[in-house]
Write a protein that holds these residues in place. Structure first.
Motif, PDB file in Angstrom:
ATOM      1  N   SER A  90      -6.476   0.168  -6.302  1.00 31.84           N
ATOM      2  CA  SER A  90      -7.949   0.114  -5.473  1.00 31.84           C
ATOM      3  C   SER A  90      -7.603   0.962  -4.143  1.00 31.84           C
ATOM      4  O   SER A  90      -6.602   1.350  -3.696  1.00 31.84           O
ATOM      5  N   TYR A  91      -8.801   0.805  -3.492  1.00 34.34           N
ATOM      6  CA  TYR A  91      -8.701   1.380  -2.217  1.00 34.34           C
ATOM      7  C   TYR A  91      -9.304   0.343  -1.456  1.00 34.34           C
ATOM      8  O   TYR A  91     -10.352  -0.735  -1.694  1.00 34.34           O
ATOM      9  N   GLU A 133      -4.758   2.925   0.479  1.00 34.18           N
ATOM     10  CA  GLU A 133      -4.511   3.314  -0.943  1.00 34.18           C
ATOM     11  C   GLU A 133      -3.746   1.973  -1.516  1.00 34.18           C
ATOM     12  O   GLU A 133      -2.274   2.090  -0.831  1.00 34.18           O
ATOM     13  N   THR A 134      -3.931   1.434  -2.449  1.00 32.55           N
ATOM     14  CA  THR A 134      -3.083   0.624  -3.294  1.00 32.55           C
ATOM     15  C   THR A 134      -2.991   1.145  -4.648  1.00 32.55           C
ATOM     16  O   THR A 134      -3.520   2.174  -4.921  1.00 32.55           O
ATOM     17  N   ASN A 171      -9.007   3.594   5.359  1.00 31.05           N
ATOM     18  CA  ASN A 171      -8.981   3.575   4.076  1.00 31.05           C
ATOM     19  C   ASN A 171      -7.466   3.379   3.677  1.00 31.05           C
ATOM     20  O   ASN A 171      -6.522   4.143   4.279  1.00 31.05           O
ATOM     21  N   ARG A 175     -10.038   4.865 -12.298  1.00 35.61           N
ATOM     22  CA  ARG A 175      -9.602   6.089 -12.849  1.00 35.61           C
ATOM     23  C   ARG A 175      -9.628   6.027 -14.192  1.00 35.61           C
ATOM     24  O   ARG A 175     -10.111   7.195 -14.838  1.00 35.61           O
ATOM     25  N   LYS A 177     -10.337   1.902  -7.824  1.00 32.17           N
ATOM     26  CA  LYS A 177     -10.417   3.207  -8.115  1.00 32.17           C
ATOM     27  C   LYS A 177     -10.969   3.755  -9.326  1.00 32.17           C
ATOM     28  O   LYS A 177     -11.640   4.937  -9.236  1.00 32.17           O
ATOM     29  N   TRP A 204      -8.722  10.789  -1.776  1.00 30.37           N
ATOM     30  CA  TRP A 204      -9.587   9.887  -1.421  1.00 30.37           C
ATOM     31  C   TRP A 204     -10.870   9.850  -2.164  1.00 30.37           C
ATOM     32  O   TRP A 204     -11.928  10.386  -1.260  1.00 30.37           O
ATOM     33  N   TYR A 225       0.824  -1.056   0.166  1.00 28.19           N
ATOM     34  CA  TYR A 225       0.044  -0.016   0.115  1.00 28.19           C
ATOM     35  C   TYR A 225       0.862   1.160  -0.023  1.00 28.19           C
ATOM     36  O   TYR A 225       2.049   1.203   0.307  1.00 28.19           O
ATOM     37  N   SER A 226       0.305   2.563  -0.415  1.00 30.44           N
ATOM     38  CA  SER A 226       1.221   3.660  -0.470  1.00 30.44           C
ATOM     39  C   SER A 226       0.672   4.523   0.648  1.00 30.44           C
ATOM     40  O   SER A 226       1.301   5.465   0.965  1.00 30.44           O
ATOM     41  N   ASN A 227      -0.542   4.471   1.023  1.00 25.11           N
ATOM     42  CA  ASN A 227      -1.122   5.407   1.838  1.00 25.11           C
ATOM     43  C   ASN A 227      -2.301   4.977   2.834  1.00 25.11           C
ATOM     44  O   ASN A 227      -2.804   3.935   2.349  1.00 25.11           O
ATOM     45  N   THR A 253     -12.217  -4.517  -0.908  1.00 26.79           N
ATOM     46  CA  THR A 253     -11.571  -3.805  -1.944  1.00 26.79           C
ATOM     47  C   THR A 253     -12.482  -3.097  -2.973  1.00 26.79           C
ATOM     48  O   THR A 253     -13.613  -3.605  -3.128  1.00 26.79           O
TER      49      THR A 253
END
Length: 334
Positions: free
Chosen positions: A220-221, A216-217, A214, A243, A241, A265, A196-198, A238
């Motif tokens: 996905s979240y 962040e990957t 929450n 995007r 996102k 988010w 994960y990043s966040n 899961t």
């Protein structure tokens, strides 16, 4: 925080500032000072949804606002309360402290405050829900009891100090609990080998015994909850996102404004030919016999080349079911 809590805090600050000199008038004007910053909700009736969100807890919740308004209110109240012969400065001090402690308390919530406006920095510790009985009720009780003592009474002063001390101590405790909870979520992610990043955590409504997260990957979240009484491993749900699928909507300036507000988010999703914007910061609301929905969901409609956002309303039934589920979830997952 909610209006009642801010009134109690403002009243206690007023009492600490001028209670010995003006008695209950200090509580009254402190309560007024603690209410003023939230008058920014008037923007909901004067402008569009996105602008109102941007203005909420902005200028009116800043140090600059307190510095500018406190002398004016101090001068005005000094005129109204001439019999006390205090001059405008003591009244200005009362109002500044009331106007300052309001956003300082709000900074502990998920929405946070722009305390350092005009700098675009939102201070949000995410450690207490906007309504928390454990913070408000003891504070309220002590503030009500001190009304029965004379303004020069030592007991009155002790009760006010106790109210301010207990409420402040609870805020500090929420930060400690949050740190413990963060470690629990991070350990669960590591144990399940999830990259994960966040990560963002916050308490569930009305309590600091149940927390939501929450994560962040790349694509996905992940959303999860954790009760302080849990013994079972944390489970992550899961949410893609989307995007690439939502690129067509992300080009619109108003959607970009919403993206900025959420600090990244968010999810944009198309359902039955309608586009929805989800602000993930405030979590999911469970529904009986239906899938859960994000607490802050906005319908996106294109009108003459511009996007209009309309918040999806929450019902009393949703709120009642949420409260029942929170209570069950607090008990822990074995």
């Amino acid at each position: 925080m909610d209006s009642l809590t801010q009134i109690v805090l403002g009243a206690a600050v007023g009492e600490a500032t001028l209670g010995k000199k003006v008695g209950n008038k200090a509580l009254l004007y402190g309560a007024i000072a603690g209410t003023i910053p939230d008058l920014d909700v008037i923007a909901n009736f004067l402008t569009d949804t996105i602008t109102a969100i941007e203005l909420h807890r902005g200028f009116s919740h800043s140090i600059v606002f307190g510095v500018l308004l406190a002398p004016i209110l101090g001068w005005l109240v000094n005129k109204l309360e001439r019999k006390h012969n205090l001059g405008w400065k003591p009244w200005a001090k009362l109002f500044f402290l009331g106007l300052f402690t309001h956003p300082l308390l709000d900074a502990f919530t998920t929405w946070g405050t722009q305390l350092f406006w005009p700098f675009k920095v939102r201070l949000a510790f995410n450690s207490i829900f906007v309504i928390d009985p454990l913070y408000t009720l003891p504070f309220l009780l002590l503030t009500l009891v001190l009304l029965f003592y004379k303004r020069d009474s030592k007991m009155r002063r002790r009760l006010n100090i106790a109210g301010l001390g207990i409420s402040t101590g609870y805020l500090i405790l929420t930060l400690v609990i949050k740190e413990v909870v963060n470690q629990k979520f991070e350990q669960a992610l590591n144990d399940q080998q999830i990259a994960y990043s966040n990560i963002s955590t916050r308490p569930a409504p009305l309590t600091t015994l149940l927390w939501n997260a929450n994560i962040e990957t790349a694509d996905s979240y992940l959303i999860a909850d954790y009760s302080l009484f849990d013994t079972a491993p944390i489970r992550f749900e899961t949410y893609p996102k989307n995007r690439k699928e939502s690129t067509i909507m992300m080009k619109f300036p108003n959607v970009q404004r919403l993206m900025t507000i959420t600090e990244g988010w968010f999810i944009i999703e198309q359902k039955m030919d309608q586009w929805y914007f989800y602000d993930l910061r405030f979590g999911l609301v469970p529904r009986k016999d239906q899938p859960p929905f994000f607490a802050f969901t906005y319908l996106l409609e294109e009108i003459n080349g511009r996007i209009r956002a309309t918040e999806t309303p929450k019902t009393e039934r949703d709120a009642n079911y949420l409260l029942s589920q929170i209570w069950e979830r607090i008990k822990g997952r074995p």
